[in-house]
Design an enzyme around this catalytic site. Structure first.
Site, short mmCIF file in Angstrom:
data_model
loop_
_atom_site.label_atom_id
_atom_site.label_comp_id
_atom_site.label_asym_id
_atom_site.label_seq_id
_atom_site.Cartn_x
_atom_site.Cartn_y
_atom_site.Cartn_z
N LYS A 50 8.67 100.81 -99.62
CA LYS A 50 9.32 99.85 -100.51
C LYS A 50 10.82 100.12 -100.46
CE LYS A 50 9.06 98.27 -105.37
NZ LYS A 50 8.43 98.54 -106.69
N SER A 100 6.02 94.57 -108.73
CA SER A 100 7.22 94.37 -107.94
C SER A 100 7.09 94.84 -106.50
CB SER A 100 8.39 95.11 -108.59
OG SER A 100 8.17 96.52 -108.55
N SER A 154 3.46 97.93 -111.12
CA SER A 154 4.01 97.40 -109.88
C SER A 154 3.34 97.88 -108.59
CB SER A 154 5.51 97.69 -109.79
OG SER A 154 6.21 96.84 -110.65
#
Lengths: 485, 498
Positions: free
Chosen positions: B78, B153, B177
């Site tokens: 990420k 997210s 997330s």
């Protein structure tokens, strides 16, 4: 306008008011690494932004790690101040935007400081009293801005250096007390070895709060904070100025505005910087990146064992062991540099009261505000011994001291080179004394007829004849033996 | 197909020299380069050279007999995890050009474990969002249906695993997330106990909640990744000192849950807004757990209803400080003209650099911390947080884990909730309370609704990652939901349309 000696403060009827003074000091701790990262703290003289890493630059993703030594230095300070050390303490974020503050918040301590309360003893004139502290907490220093014509430059070498904030209670009433308090703090910090506390180098920074109230009133007046004080003298002068300014205002029935003022050293006055309405809301909240700190009894007692002899204890010892008076003992013990020199000089064989006098007068004048210079205690002891044993006179010693101080050369060498040594050679002096007796029959006759004081006249003549270099004691012995023979 | 294997499967091929790490890495890079831009758009940065260099080094270690479990395995991070020399944006225009000068701890640990990093994945800006639509660059799409969101997210990482661009990816979980996008993309998403994995190098959203964790195709893979990333880090003072067990070794082939007590909190069922079809899938999954021998019991977590409100005070408060460093003065986006004053630079840089959701949360958090409001909002929220934690503590006195839905719904259409922040926030209803309590939680594929995956969430005691993984593993090994492949996963790199 420049003022060099006294402040340009208006002269009011200050006697009608009592000043209430509190000090907030920021002390850079003498740790090797910064508060939350491994960067070295010895940035003095370094090129800008060379003592930095992602952590003290506040780069994305970094996390702080507490410097244990900085915490211990703060705890040691607390112990030396006779303060409370709470068992649990934590760090908080103090939020405000400024380009010298890398993260947009400063890691500081809000409601649970490492050290609570405490006091120091100050002596002003013949009075010795306690000044209490509110708290001592630990935080990180900011970077430094430099404004140039093209804009502003920022140097983060200082960013993240451990900073101890020491807040006094509003316990002082005169600028002299404030100065004595600062001196006492400084000597404690230096004795502990937790900070060099040099104001000129920014290692000890001081803001003062001052308010006035009519004598006899217990309610406090409106306080004004004065910042940008970077010497002991400016603290004293700024306070004198502020007390004068506020007194005149009160005399004129004006209202004192709660505000932050800045001290302009060269103009010797304070000016408005920020009013209370513009005060920041720092939005303190607990620092989530750092766990709370628990100070257990074992840790505290191991720190207590590390405490050196503190200035107050030192003062008592000077009075007890060396027979110094309170004023001398307080002055020397309140000054790490002087205390060190004093003890070294006495250890090297000098007489204590004589050493105390010389250190506080002649040596103090030479030293001025410069703490960096060292004077070899053996050299001072030698010099005093030469005076004591009549090898040189006081005026000669005063001439020699600056040269010894500046050059670091042994005093005996300097005395010899300058030809300042007193003549003690009996044969040489006998010639002079015989000539004096021959040239001055009157006092000789007086002396022999029983007016023994006449010997002083003869001594003066002999000293004159020797160009001031004759050893008094030898001259006197010679005179007596020749007159009585 | 090579790229649809689990980490374990790939590792076996590497060990037998049937494939090299370079070949494995290139196979994944080919898929990404051929498919990503026209399908899910999971990637913000693809690092082919870096990946190939790491793969070559891994091949050398393999040749030397090194049998590290992740050696030679591709990974996607990420874009909130810092990577030295590779830009790290946190999904924000603010950091569009930010190139870190050092690796974060986890980036480094993975590199040392011998993985080959393929690139950085898309995300909601600064990890704030539940759909990856808040990315400062572009939205990511769901590999099961390109018109739908992948969750957020960490949507890029979840979609990348779901699209078989990588066998595993790392995400971060602050309020759900990892688990929520894991559920929506039909992959395993695991959030460890707060403090179990170092946050050093994780660009902070909410420091007291953020935690790194893996997306994988199997529970065993999640355990393998945890073995590589868990453990104390002296650079993160909030990382836990507790010893790290061998998570993978604790997973036996045993699917019996005999003697395992599972709590069903009534506040997580029959909730308004819960998709009935998804609810049915979760209930069926729980019935399946019972059939494996687990003992079920209904419990109450009475402060659950305050979770969302509590979270939306604490997380924004922390983010309001964490994001203050992006001021247009240093490494971030800086918008200034000759003569710009300091406040002009602040306002314009932050005004243009941050997106709407980030600004909303900074304002919320600033307000909650303001003088006069602190006690009523931030302090109160911290107290409720303690109560929520105590709810779980008392359930764990009797039960081994809590089981519940991961998300109230399956993947929703792009744009469906962007105009209604509150509706978006409700997506994290079931993940936020355990985040506030700092507990480990996993989402495993548990069924389908109209071609879209549904996740089952298992939440365990603090530091009991092993217990959570064991239950999830038993479920997975006795079902085949994890073997379903998304339409994008089934696309060959040579084809251009799904």
């Amino acid at each position: 306008m420049t003022t060099t000696t006294s402040t340009s403060a208006p002269t009011p009827q200050t006697s009608r008011y009592e000043a209430v003074i509190g000090l907030e000091c920021h002390v850079q701790l003498a740790t090797r690494s910064k508060m939350f990262c491994g960067c070295p703290t010895d940035y003095a003289g370094a090129a800008p932004n060379t003592h930095v890493c992602p952590i003290c630059l506040g780069m994305p993703g970094v996390l702080p790690v507490i410097n244990r030594i900085a915490v211990e230095y703060t705890l040691l300070t607390g112990l030396a101040l006779n303060a409370d050390i709470p068992q649990a303490t934590k760090f908080d974020r103090k939020n405000y935007p400024y380009p010298d503050l890398v993260k947009g918040y400063q890691i500081s301590q809000y409601d649970l400081p490492l050290v609570k309360g405490g006091w120091v003893e100050i002596t002003v004139g013949a009075d010795t009293r306690r000044i209490h502290l509110e708290r001592v907490h630990l935080e990180e220093d900011t970077g430094k801005l430099t404004h140039v014509s093209a804009g502003s430059l920022v140097d983060f070498n200082r960013s993240g250096v451990p900073l101890m904030e020491m807040v006094s209670q509003p316990d002082m009433h005169t600028p002299a007390e404030a100065r004595a308090y600062l001196r006492k703090l400084r000597v404690i910090l230096r004795t502990l070895g937790v900070s060099d506390a040099d104001m000129e180098k920014g290692q000890l920074r001081c803001d003062v709060n001052v308010s006035l109230r009519p004598v006899g009133q217990s309610r406090l007046g409106t306080k004004v904070e004065v910042k940008n004080l970077n010497s002991f003298r400016s603290v004293q002068r700024a306070l004198e100025y502020e007390i004068g300014r506020q007194s005149v205002a009160l005399d004129n029935s004006e209202t004192i505005v709660q505000e932050t003022r800045g001290w302009l050293e060269h103009e010797a006055r304070t000016v408005t910087q920020r009013s209370k309405e513009e005060a920041h809301d720092y939005r303190y909240f607990p620092e989530p990146d750092l766990p709370p700190i628990f100070v257990d009894a074992a840790w505290l007692s191991s720190l207590r064992e590390r405490l050196p002899e503190l200035p107050d204890a030192r003062r008592e010892r000077y009075m007890r062991d060396f027979g110094l008076g309170l004023a001398d003992a307080e002055a020397l013990s309140s000054d790490q540099w002087a205390a060190h020199l004093f003890e070294g000089t006495v250890a090297a064989g000098a007489e204590a009261k004589m050493a105390a006098n010389w250190i506080q007068n002649d040596v103090a004048r030479l030293r001025g505000d410069a703490d960096g210079h060292t004077l070899d205690p053996h050299h001072l002891a030698d010099l005093l011994r030469m005076v004591d044993q009549g090898e040189i006179g006081n005026p000669a010693a005063r001439q020699v001291l600056p040269l010894v101080y500046e050059s670091g050369r042994p005093p005996r060498e300097v005395v010899a080179e300058m030809g300042l040594g007193l003549v003690s050679d009996t044969a040489e002096l006998e010639t002079i004394v015989r000539q004096v007796l021959e040239d001055n029959p009157e006092p000789v006759a007086d002396y022999r007829s029983g007016k023994l004081a006449a010997i002083n006249r003869l001594k003066g003549k002999a000293m004159q004849a020797s160009g001031g270099k004759a050893n008094h004691a030898v001259v006197e012995d010679l005179l007596k033996s020749l007159l009585n023979s | 197909m090579l790229t649809s294997l689990s980490i374990r499967g790939m590792r076996d091929l590497l060990a037998r020299r049937e494939v090299s790490s370079v070949e494995l890495t290139r196979a994944h890079l080919e898929r990404i380069e051929a498919l990503d831009a026209s399908t899910v758009r999971a990637m913000l940065t693809v690092t082919r050279e870096h990946a190939e260099a790491q793969a070559r080094a891994a091949d050398q270690r393999l040749a030397a007999g090194d049998d590290s479990p992740l050696l030679g395995i591709p990974v996607i991070l990420k874009d909130v995890l810092t990577t030295r020399g590779i830009r790290t944006t946190a999904g924000s225009k603010m950091l569009e050009a930010f190139v870190p000068i050092e690796d974060g701890t986890i980036t480094r640990r993975l590199a040392e474990a011998g993985t080959a990093m393929l690139g950085k994945s898309n995300m909601d800006e600064f990890a704030m969002g539940s759909s990856t639509e808040n990315s400062g660059f572009f939205p990511t799409r769901n590999p099961w249906d390109l018109d739908r969101v992948p969750g957020g997210s960490s949507g890029g990482s979840a979609a990348a695993v779901g699209a078989e661009f990588t066998p595993f990816a790392l995400g971060t979980d602050t309020g759900g997330s990892i688990r929520q996008p894991g559920a929506l993309c039909g992959v395993v998403g695991f959030k460890p106990t707060y403090g179990r994995v170092s946050r050093y190098g994780l660009i902070a959203f909410a420091s007291s909640l953020d935690q790194i964790g893996p997306f994988t195709r199997t529970v065993e893979d999640a355990a393998l990744v945890m073995n590589a990333i868990a453990g104390h880090d002296p650079c993160d003072s909030t990382s836990l000192q507790a010893p790290v067990p061998d998570y993978a070794a604790a997973l036996s082939g045993e699917t019996s849950l005999e003697g395992v007590r599972l709590a069903l909190p009534r506040e997580y069922f029959d909730v308004q807004g819960m998709d009935p079809a998804a609810d049915a899938v979760v209930r069926a999954a729980i019935a399946h757990l019972e059939s494996l021998g687990a003992e079920l019991g209904e419990v109450s977590l009475p402060h659950t209803g305050y979770g969302l409100a509590t979270y939306y005070l604490i997380a924004p408060a922390e983010c309001s400080a964490n994001l203050a460093r992006y001021d247009g003065v240093k490494y971030s986006l800086s918008i200034r003209e000759p003569g710009s004053g300091l406040w002009d630079i602040y306002e314009r840089s932050r005004g243009e650099g941050f997106g709407r959701e980030v600004k909303r949360r900074i304002i919320l958090g600033t307000y909650a911390l303001s003088s006069g409001y602190y006690d009523a909002y931030y302090l109160k929220a911290q107290k409720v947080r303690t109560l929520i934690k105590q709810d779980f503590d008392s359930v764990f006195e009797t039960y081994d884990a809590v089981v519940c839905p991961t998300s109230p719904n399956v993947a929703f259409a792009l744009g469906a909730k962007t105009q209604d922040p509150l509706a978006m926030y409700l997506n994290d209803l079931f993940t936020i309370p355990s985040s506030l309590a700092g507990l480990p939680g996993i989402s495993v594929p548990a069924g389908m609704v109209a071609g879209l995956p549904v996740g089952l969430q298992i939440v365990g005691k603090a530091l009991d990652e092993s217990g959570v993984l064991r239950i999830a593993h038993a479920f997975e090994q006795s079902t085949d939901w994890h073997t379903l492949r998304s339409p994008i996963a089934q696309m060959h790199p040579a084809t251009t349309t799904p």
